[in-house]
Structure formats: structure tokens, C-alpha cells
Write a protein that holds these residues in place. Structure first.
Motif, short mmCIF file in Angstrom:
data_model
loop_
_atom_site.label_atom_id
_atom_site.label_comp_id
_atom_site.label_asym_id
_atom_site.label_seq_id
_atom_site.Cartn_x
_atom_site.Cartn_y
_atom_site.Cartn_z
N THR A 122 -12.80 21.02 -35.35
CA THR A 122 -12.05 19.77 -35.28
C THR A 122 -10.60 20.04 -35.66
O THR A 122 -10.34 20.68 -36.67
N VAL A 148 -9.66 15.97 -32.37
CA VAL A 148 -10.46 16.45 -31.23
C VAL A 148 -11.50 17.44 -31.75
O VAL A 148 -11.16 18.43 -32.40
N GLU A 150 -14.68 19.92 -30.75
CA GLU A 150 -15.42 20.65 -29.72
C GLU A 150 -16.70 21.17 -30.33
O GLU A 150 -16.69 21.84 -31.37
N THR A 155 -17.14 17.25 -26.11
CA THR A 155 -15.82 16.99 -26.69
C THR A 155 -15.76 15.55 -27.19
O THR A 155 -16.02 14.61 -26.42
N THR A 156 -15.42 15.39 -28.48
CA THR A 156 -15.26 14.06 -29.06
C THR A 156 -13.80 13.86 -29.44
O THR A 156 -13.23 14.66 -30.18
N THR A 157 -13.21 12.81 -28.93
CA THR A 157 -11.83 12.46 -29.25
C THR A 157 -11.84 11.20 -30.10
O THR A 157 -12.33 10.16 -29.65
N SER A 192 -13.78 6.36 -31.17
CA SER A 192 -14.16 7.69 -30.69
C SER A 192 -14.81 7.64 -29.31
O SER A 192 -15.45 6.65 -28.93
#
Length: 325
Positions: A122, A148, A150, A155-157, A192
């Protein structure tokens, strides 16, 4: 020695504060060195270490340990390692793991750069402030940015907006001891979006967090109240939040600090003694001169009564004299 480190400080504007700190160190007989410098390493056994316990939706034990210096996404960083041992959480066995958290130190504060664990990474853009410099009552800071993450192809934003303020001073008792702390209140809203290729998950949440921070030691207590606003486009009810969004309380249970922690550049204060930690005794009500005279008179009467009683007892205990003598 930490004293020498302070004297070598080029910041003349803080000369008086630095000298005052030296006096305090000498009076307390403290021995503390400066924080780790770039290039220095420390063994796991000698590293500054903090232990915590959390209760709430999950009851977790963790150990935080200073690690050292490393490059993180092309930036010079300092990192700590948070070790979660294998344990049972609400009857569910979890395997142990270790997370690295990366920081940078700027003129105005200490910042989070990001974290890594196993195959998960992150990064904050921009970096998020951990605490400002100087860290004093009334200090305020805000954040607006993106994290962000990974992890294994997903992928979480996460977009975050937060406001933080050192709102007061408070004496706090945790298993590690009793300390005079600064209280930080933080409110945040996050949104998110997780992209897993064929599926996308969204989540919106809010949180209010209070930290009890001891400069030179760090957070000794945290209380977090969070709730989910919506997930997957579905609005969450208060009933769902009651079930799944329970407050979390995290307290420091023990610590071992061999040198000034890197994030503070200052040795931690000693826990307050039981006497110092106790609340002050209530003030005695003032007594007027007339009331004082009455009290003195009553005391004098009581003393006379005691003397009379003592003479009577002696007279009763004395042997009776034969008649004619």
C-alpha cells in the motif's frame, strides 16, 4: 548521549526549550541516546519495542518494533515492523504475519509513506501525516489523498479526507503505566474501489478516532468508532452497523525503549508513580476566625474532660489507706 545531540542542534530558535529539556534530563538522571541515523542498524533484540492489545470486533495482540532504514518506492524511509502472532480471534485461528510500515521525516512533521505485507503493498499519495512538528496542544492538520493497495492481482484504491487536531491534555492509565498525554481527535471519510478483474467492489465509510499520544513514546491508547455508509452501492442500516462496526480500543501493554524513538527524537518520559498518578486530594474548606475559636474551645473542653477522667481512674486504682493513719 542525547544531551550532546540536543546541544549539537543547529536550531537556535529552540535553544531555551532545548536547554530546559537538558536540565530535566539531568535532574531525572535519564540516559538516552539520539534516534537511529541513516546507515545505522539495530538487532531485533536491541530494537525499541512496543506491545499492544486491541478489543472490539477483533481481539488482537501485536508487537511493534523499530526496524531501520530502507528504500521504499524510490524514497529514503524509516520502517517499523508490526508482528501479529498466531492466535485465536473469536474462536477463529489466524496464522502469524508481519507488516512493515514506512515513514519519512520532514521539517513540518513525520509522514506515513505506505506499508507492505507478504504480497500486499500500500502506498499513500501524497504521504499522510503521522504527527506534526512541533506536536503541541492546538496543532491541526488535514489530509486529502489516495492509498493504492496491490494484492494478488487485485487493486484497491481508497480516497481519504481527514481532519486531525490535538484537542487537549489528559492523564491516561493503560497496562503499560500512567502517563500525561496529548489527545488527538481525528475524523475521516473514505471511499474505496477494489478491482478484481471480473468483479468490482465499492465501499464508503466514516470514522472518528481518538489517540492518547505521549511525545517520546507514541500512541498509548486509541479508540476508533467507524461505520459503513454503503457497500456495493447498497446503503447500510444502523442495525447492520451495530452488528459489524463495533468500537475498537487499542492500548499499550508494555514497552522496551533503549534509545530515543526515531519518530520523536526524544527519550520517553517515565510512567508516573502511584502517588503522582493519583488525583489531587480535595481542598479543605476554609474556616473563619469565629469558627476556629469555637473549634479551639471545644478542643480545650475535650482535653479537660480527658484529664478529669484520667484523675478519676487513678483515684479508683489507688490502694485504700488504713484508717487511723
Amino acid at each position: 548521549a542525547f544531551k550532546d545531540y540536543l546541544l549539537a542542534s543547529p536550531d537556535a530558535a529552540n535553544a531555551e526549550a532545548i536547554q530546559e529539556r537538558i536540565y530535566k534530563l539531568e535532574a531525572m538522571g535519564e540516559k538516552a541516546s539520539s534516534a537511529l541515523s541513516p546507515g545505522e542498524t539495530v538487532s531485533k533484540e536491541d530494537a525499541n519495542t512496543w506491545e499492544f492489545s486491541s478489543t472490539g470486533l477483533s481481539d488482537i495482540r501485536e508487537t511493534v518494533r523499530e526496524g531501520g532504514f530502507a528504500s521504499y518506492h524510490g524514497k529514503d524511509a524509516f520502517y517499523t515492523e508490526t508482528e501479529i502472532p498466531a492466535q485465536s480471534v473469536h474462536g477463529i485461528a489466524i496464522s502469524g504475519f508481519t507488516t512493515r510500515i514506512y515513514y519519512s521525516k520532514e521539517k513540518d512533521g513525520v509522514y506515513y509513506l505506505g506499508s507492505s505485507w507478504n504480497t500486499t503493498d500500500t502506498i499513500y499519495d501524497p504521504p499522510m501525516m503521522y504527527h506534526p512538528i512541533p506536536f503541541v496542544k492546538g496543532a491541526k492538520w488535514s489530509y486529502k489523498g489516495v492509498a493504492v493497495t496491490e494484492s494478488r492481482g487485485a487493486t484497491t484504491t481508497t480516497s481519504t479526507e481527514s481532519e486531525s487536531e490535538v484537542t487537549g491534555e489528559e492523564r491516561v492509565t493503560v497496562p503499560a503505566g500512567t502517563f500525561d498525554s496529548l489527545v488527538v481527535t481525528q475524523t475521516s471519510r473514505t471511499s474505496s474501489r477494489t478491482n478484481m478483474g471480473s468483479q468490482i467492489y465499492t465501499n464508503v465509510g466514516e470514522a472518528t478516532v481518538m489517540y492518547w499520544v505521549v511525545p517520546g513514546l507514541g500512541d498509548v491508547k486509541m479508540v476508533s468508532n467507524s461505520k459503513i455508509i454503503e457497500t456495493g452501492g447498497e446503503r447500510w442500516s444502523d442495525e447492520k452497523n451495530e452488528q459489524y462496526s463495533k468500537p475498537t480500543v487499542r492500548t499499550m501493554t508494555a514497552y522496551k525503549v533503549n534509545r530515543a524513538p526515531w519518530a520523536w527524537d526524544a527519550p520517553p518520559p517515565k510512567p508516573l508513580s502511584a502517588e503522582a498518578a493519583a488525583p489531587p486530594a480535595p481542598a479543605q474548606p476554609e474556616v473563619s476566625d469565629l469558627e476556629r475559636q469555637k473549634l479551639d474551645l471545644e478542643k480545650e473542653k475535650l482535653d479537660l474532660a480527658r484529664q478529669k477522667s484520667a484523675r478519676q481512674k487513678l483515684k479508683q486504682q489507688a490502694p485504700e489507706q488504713p484508717k487511723g493513719q
